[in-house]
Motif scaffolding. Structure first.
Motif, short mmCIF file in Angstrom:
data_model
loop_
_atom_site.label_atom_id
_atom_site.label_comp_id
_atom_site.label_asym_id
_atom_site.label_seq_id
_atom_site.Cartn_x
_atom_site.Cartn_y
_atom_site.Cartn_z
N PHE A 110 13.01 -12.22 58.92
CA PHE A 110 12.17 -11.28 58.17
C PHE A 110 11.10 -12.04 57.40
CE2 PHE A 110 16.56 -9.89 58.18
CZ PHE A 110 16.49 -8.57 58.58
N GLU A 111 9.95 -11.41 57.24
CA GLU A 111 8.96 -11.92 56.30
C GLU A 111 9.14 -11.13 55.00
OE1 GLU A 111 4.41 -13.25 56.31
OE2 GLU A 111 4.68 -11.13 56.79
N VAL A 112 9.19 -11.86 53.89
CA VAL A 112 9.33 -11.25 52.57
C VAL A 112 8.18 -11.73 51.69
CG1 VAL A 112 11.83 -10.99 52.75
CG2 VAL A 112 10.88 -13.08 51.78
N SER A 113 7.82 -10.92 50.71
CA SER A 113 6.69 -11.30 49.87
C SER A 113 7.03 -12.46 48.94
CB SER A 113 6.20 -10.11 49.06
OG SER A 113 7.22 -9.63 48.20
N ARG A 114 8.29 -12.56 48.53
CA ARG A 114 8.72 -13.68 47.70
C ARG A 114 10.24 -13.72 47.65
NH1 ARG A 114 6.61 -11.02 42.15
NH2 ARG A 114 8.17 -9.40 42.08
N LEU A 115 10.74 -14.87 47.22
CA LEU A 115 12.17 -15.06 47.05
C LEU A 115 12.45 -15.25 45.57
CD1 LEU A 115 12.57 -17.36 50.15
CD2 LEU A 115 13.48 -15.04 49.91
N PHE A 116 13.73 -15.33 45.18
CA PHE A 116 14.05 -15.31 43.76
C PHE A 116 13.59 -16.56 43.01
CE2 PHE A 116 17.69 -17.65 45.19
CZ PHE A 116 18.17 -18.35 44.10
N ARG A 117 13.31 -17.64 43.70
CA ARG A 117 12.68 -18.82 43.10
C ARG A 117 11.25 -18.90 43.67
NH1 ARG A 117 16.21 -23.08 40.81
NH2 ARG A 117 17.70 -21.79 39.67
N PRO A 118 10.25 -18.97 42.80
CA PRO A 118 8.85 -18.93 43.27
C PRO A 118 8.50 -20.02 44.29
CG PRO A 118 8.93 -18.80 40.88
CD PRO A 118 10.33 -19.06 41.35
N GLU A 119 9.13 -21.19 44.19
CA GLU A 119 8.82 -22.30 45.10
C GLU A 119 9.53 -22.18 46.45
OE1 GLU A 119 12.37 -23.54 42.61
OE2 GLU A 119 10.56 -22.40 42.26
N ALA A 120 10.47 -21.26 46.56
CA ALA A 120 11.24 -21.11 47.81
C ALA A 120 10.38 -20.46 48.88
CB ALA A 120 12.51 -20.30 47.56
N GLN A 121 10.35 -21.10 50.04
CA GLN A 121 9.61 -20.57 51.19
C GLN A 121 10.55 -19.94 52.21
OE1 GLN A 121 6.69 -23.49 52.74
NE2 GLN A 121 7.19 -24.71 50.93
N ILE A 122 11.86 -20.22 52.07
CA ILE A 122 12.83 -19.76 53.05
C ILE A 122 14.19 -19.56 52.38
CG2 ILE A 122 13.43 -22.14 53.71
CD1 ILE A 122 13.77 -21.04 56.61
N GLU A 123 14.92 -18.56 52.86
CA GLU A 123 16.31 -18.35 52.47
C GLU A 123 17.07 -17.96 53.73
OE1 GLU A 123 19.05 -15.79 49.31
OE2 GLU A 123 16.87 -15.84 49.08
N ILE A 124 18.26 -18.53 53.88
CA ILE A 124 19.05 -18.29 55.08
C ILE A 124 20.47 -17.91 54.68
CG2 ILE A 124 19.98 -19.26 57.23
CD1 ILE A 124 17.64 -21.26 57.19
N GLU A 125 21.02 -16.88 55.35
CA GLU A 125 22.43 -16.54 55.20
C GLU A 125 23.06 -16.52 56.59
OE1 GLU A 125 23.39 -12.44 54.09
OE2 GLU A 125 21.29 -11.95 54.41
N VAL A 126 24.34 -16.88 56.66
CA VAL A 126 25.02 -16.89 57.95
C VAL A 126 26.40 -16.29 57.87
CG1 VAL A 126 23.79 -19.00 58.71
CG2 VAL A 126 26.07 -19.20 57.70
N VAL A 127 26.90 -15.94 59.05
CA VAL A 127 28.29 -15.53 59.24
C VAL A 127 28.85 -16.48 60.30
CG1 VAL A 127 29.87 -13.71 59.98
CG2 VAL A 127 27.78 -13.12 58.72
N ALA A 128 30.04 -17.01 60.05
CA ALA A 128 30.70 -17.89 61.01
C ALA A 128 32.08 -17.36 61.33
CB ALA A 128 30.79 -19.32 60.46
N ALA A 129 32.54 -17.62 62.54
CA ALA A 129 33.89 -17.22 62.97
C ALA A 129 34.71 -18.49 63.18
CB ALA A 129 33.81 -16.43 64.27
N VAL A 130 35.88 -18.52 62.53
CA VAL A 130 36.75 -19.68 62.59
C VAL A 130 38.05 -19.28 63.26
CG1 VAL A 130 37.88 -21.47 61.22
CG2 VAL A 130 35.74 -20.48 60.41
N THR A 131 38.49 -20.05 64.25
CA THR A 131 39.74 -19.73 64.92
C THR A 131 40.92 -19.99 64.01
OG1 THR A 131 39.86 -21.94 65.88
CG2 THR A 131 38.81 -20.22 67.21
N GLY A 132 42.03 -19.31 64.32
CA GLY A 132 43.25 -19.47 63.51
C GLY A 132 43.85 -20.84 63.65
N GLY A 133 44.62 -21.19 62.64
CA GLY A 133 45.20 -22.51 62.71
C GLY A 133 46.37 -22.65 61.80
#
Length: 133
Positions: A110-133
């Motif tokens: 997504f393009e956003v007009s700004r992030l919560f820190r003015p100097e931030a140019q990018i923010e990334i969130e992820v979801v990962a799947a981990v096998t049982g163990g």
């Protein structure tokens, strides 16, 4: 058949970079009945003068958070990226390909007009799947 809610653990792993605020957790670990888990990581930003530097810092933080929960970047199944300038997508994409080298995860950018820190140019969130163990 009775259903039970999955077990959820909220965490700020000691061995990983700490959140910028005490008002959120870095990782939500949702344990599944088969012993596997889904890891939901909060959006991450990083310091750096350029988008490439910030992108590398974000992926390094994500990698540390995943490792603290027994996962790697290869376990990422979904990534959401927020850019303040979508015209620089290729610059970000080049860094992303350095870190996500296997089968690409599902993705939204997504393009956003700004992030919560003015100097931030990018923010990334992820979801990962981990096998049982």
């Amino acid at each position: 058949m009775e259903k039970t809610a999955p077990h959820v653990t909220l965490d700020n792993p000691a061995g990983a970079p700490q959140p910028l605020s005490p008002y959120y957790s870095q990782v939500a670990r949702v344990r599944q009945a088969d012993g596997s888990a889904l890891l939901f990581l909060s959006g991450q930003i990083a310091e750096g003068a350029t988008l490439a530097e910030q992108s590398r810092g974000v992926f390094e933080t994500i990698d540390a958070l995943l490792k603290a929960h027994g996962a790697t970047l290869a376990d990422v199944i979904n990534i959401r990226t927020y850019l303040t300038d979508i015209s620089r997508l290729e610059e970000y994409g080049a860094v992303r390909r350095e870190f996500l080298t296997g089968t690409p995860p599902t993705s939204m950018t997504f393009e956003v007009s700004r992030l919560f820190r003015p100097e931030a140019q990018i923010e990334i969130e992820v979801v990962a799947a981990v096998t049982g163990g």
